[in-house]
Scaffold this active site. Structure first.
Site, mmCIF file in Angstrom:
data_model
loop_
_atom_site.group_PDB
_atom_site.id
_atom_site.type_symbol
_atom_site.label_atom_id
_atom_site.label_comp_id
_atom_site.label_asym_id
_atom_site.label_seq_id
_atom_site.Cartn_x
_atom_site.Cartn_y
_atom_site.Cartn_z
ATOM 1 N N ILE A 228 35.462 70.573 -18.323
ATOM 2 C CA ILE A 228 36.176 69.288 -18.456
ATOM 3 C C ILE A 228 35.254 68.088 -18.239
ATOM 4 O O ILE A 228 35.640 66.963 -18.517
ATOM 5 C CB ILE A 228 37.435 69.170 -17.546
ATOM 6 C CG1 ILE A 228 37.064 68.809 -16.111
ATOM 7 C CG2 ILE A 228 38.337 70.367 -17.637
ATOM 8 C CD1 ILE A 228 38.220 68.128 -15.381
ATOM 9 N N LYS A 229 34.051 68.299 -17.748
ATOM 10 C CA LYS A 229 33.177 67.165 -17.424
ATOM 11 C C LYS A 229 32.618 66.507 -18.690
ATOM 12 O O LYS A 229 32.715 67.063 -19.776
ATOM 13 C CB LYS A 229 32.058 67.608 -16.478
ATOM 14 C CG LYS A 229 32.575 68.333 -15.221
ATOM 15 C CD LYS A 229 33.409 67.431 -14.298
ATOM 16 C CE LYS A 229 34.366 68.207 -13.406
ATOM 17 N NZ LYS A 229 33.849 68.793 -12.208
#
Ligand code: PLP
Length: 382
Positions: A186-187
């Protein structure tokens, strides 16, 4: 429920992987060397140069990175480490696992960033380190924290999991001090799983480099030896947190596109802010007054309504085919932590936000129309 806004589910986050990145991973798989090697070394150098840092060591996750940094600093029983409670659980878990004492300091209620004054108030003679989070992609106010750390001789370890590409007063996060980035899917930049430790402390980096690989004095890959020298010595017991070349090849491609990703995220976030303006029930985060570049890792809002809880709000969005995230539930309210002595500190801003925050969908390939769909759904809920 009918979904006039979305026919297809809109996830809260989605990695943006190009065909060129898939091909680069394929090349590694075909090359005969798939674990830590030339790709990882190149990724470390390119990430170091991007941040303007003195050195970088790639690791299997930010959590593993923090583990080896805490070990390298010999932080353990009897030591106190100041951290926000509104963070990912890994920081506090590692402190607990090392037998150190987490000391929770409150955050600014509008930015969710650790307040230097709260850190100062939490200092004791046992304090060994402070671990602030550059929350959502906004830097904490580093200057006062750097001064405080220097004056007290304690370590400042920046949790930069959200902050690849973030700048503080014209300087990239990672350019100075000791910083840990995450490349979880998700980064802003992903390697599947992975992380990077940047530091201007060369002795710390040398220790971290061996702690992340069995305590050997060399990496897995040694060009001269065409692989790892089988005679490599264990200098101290270490862990197994090295990044693979498969992951690093993906990371190198992602890093080339990081600024483009942030530009897209910034456009979408600005559209959210415009469209949500004047809605008293949905409060986006406030932004600090010092100069910074936002990496827009997350678009966090607070559900401030008498009529609907945050959890119901998330369920209502889901019923309208829209995913959300929760970053984060305060660590001191989690089952293992809530009855601990150190969790009995008043953290009013943390508690208020922990009950109300919610992350709306934001990722580079998201369209402005999808932002409009989310806001239309929110207006429908209210
Ligand atoms: C994601 C995250 C981490 C952990 O990163 P991993 O690479 O998954 O170990 C740490 N801190 C914060 C604030 C995060 O969001």
């Amino acid at each position: 429920m009918s979904t006039p806004w979305r026919k297809e589910f809109l996830p809260f986050s989605r990695p943006d992987i190009s065909e060129a990145e898939i091909a680069a991973v394929g090349d590694v798989l075909r090359s005969g060397w798939i674990t830590t090697g030339a790709q990882t070394a190149a990724f470390e150098n390119e990430f170091r140069d991007y941040c303007g840092s003195d050195g970088a060591v790639a690791v299997a996750s930010a959590t593993g990175g923090l583990h080896v940094v805490l070990e390298a600093l010999n932080i353990g029983p009897g030591d106190e480490v100041i951290t926000p409670s509104l963070t990912w659980v890994s920081t506090v878990n590692l402190l607990a696992l090392r037998g150190a004492t987490p000391v929770f300091a409150d955050i600014n209620s509008e930015t969710l960033l650790l307040e230097p004054a709260a850190v100062e108030a939490a200092l004791t003679p046992r304090t060994r380190a402070v671990i602030p989070v550059h929350f959502a992609g906004v830097p904490v106010d580093l200057q006062p924290l750097r001064e405080l750390a220097a004056k007290r001789g304690i370590a400042l370890i920046e949790d930069a999991a959200h902050a690849a590409g973030t700048e503080y007063c014209g300087e990239k996060i990672g350019a100075r001090g000791t910083t840990i980035f995450s490349f979880h899917p998700i980064k802003n930049l992903t390697t599947g799983e992975g992380g990077m430790i940047c530091s201007d402390d060369s002795a710390l980096l040398e220790r971290v480099r061996r702690l992340k690989f069995h305590g050997l004095g060399v990496d897995a890959f040694d060009r001269a030896a065409q692989g790892r020298s089988p005679q490599a010595e264990v200098l101290e017991p270490g862990y197994k947190y090295n990044l693979t070349d498969i992951a690093a090849a993906l990371g190198r491609g992602q890093l080339r596109r990081l600024d483009e990703f942030i530009a897209r995220r910034t456009e979408l976030a600005q559209l959210y802010r415009e469209l949500l303006e004047g809605m008293p029930e949905i409060l986006p985060l406030g932004l600090p007054e010092y100069s910074f570049r936002h990496a827009w890792h997350l678009f966090v809002v607070r559900v401030a309504s008498e009529r609907i809880t945050r959890d119901d709000f998330m369920a209502e969005l889901k019923a309208r085919n829209i995913g959300t995230g929760l970053h984060f539930r305060a660590v001191h309210s989690q089952h293992y932590y809530r009855d601990r002595e150190y969790s009995r500190v008043p953290l009013p801003h943390t508690a208020w936000n922990s009950a109300r925050i919610c992350s709306l969908p934001l990722f580079p390939a998201m369209t402005p129309d999808a932002v409009r769909d989310v806001v239309a759904a929110i207006k429908d809920i209210f």
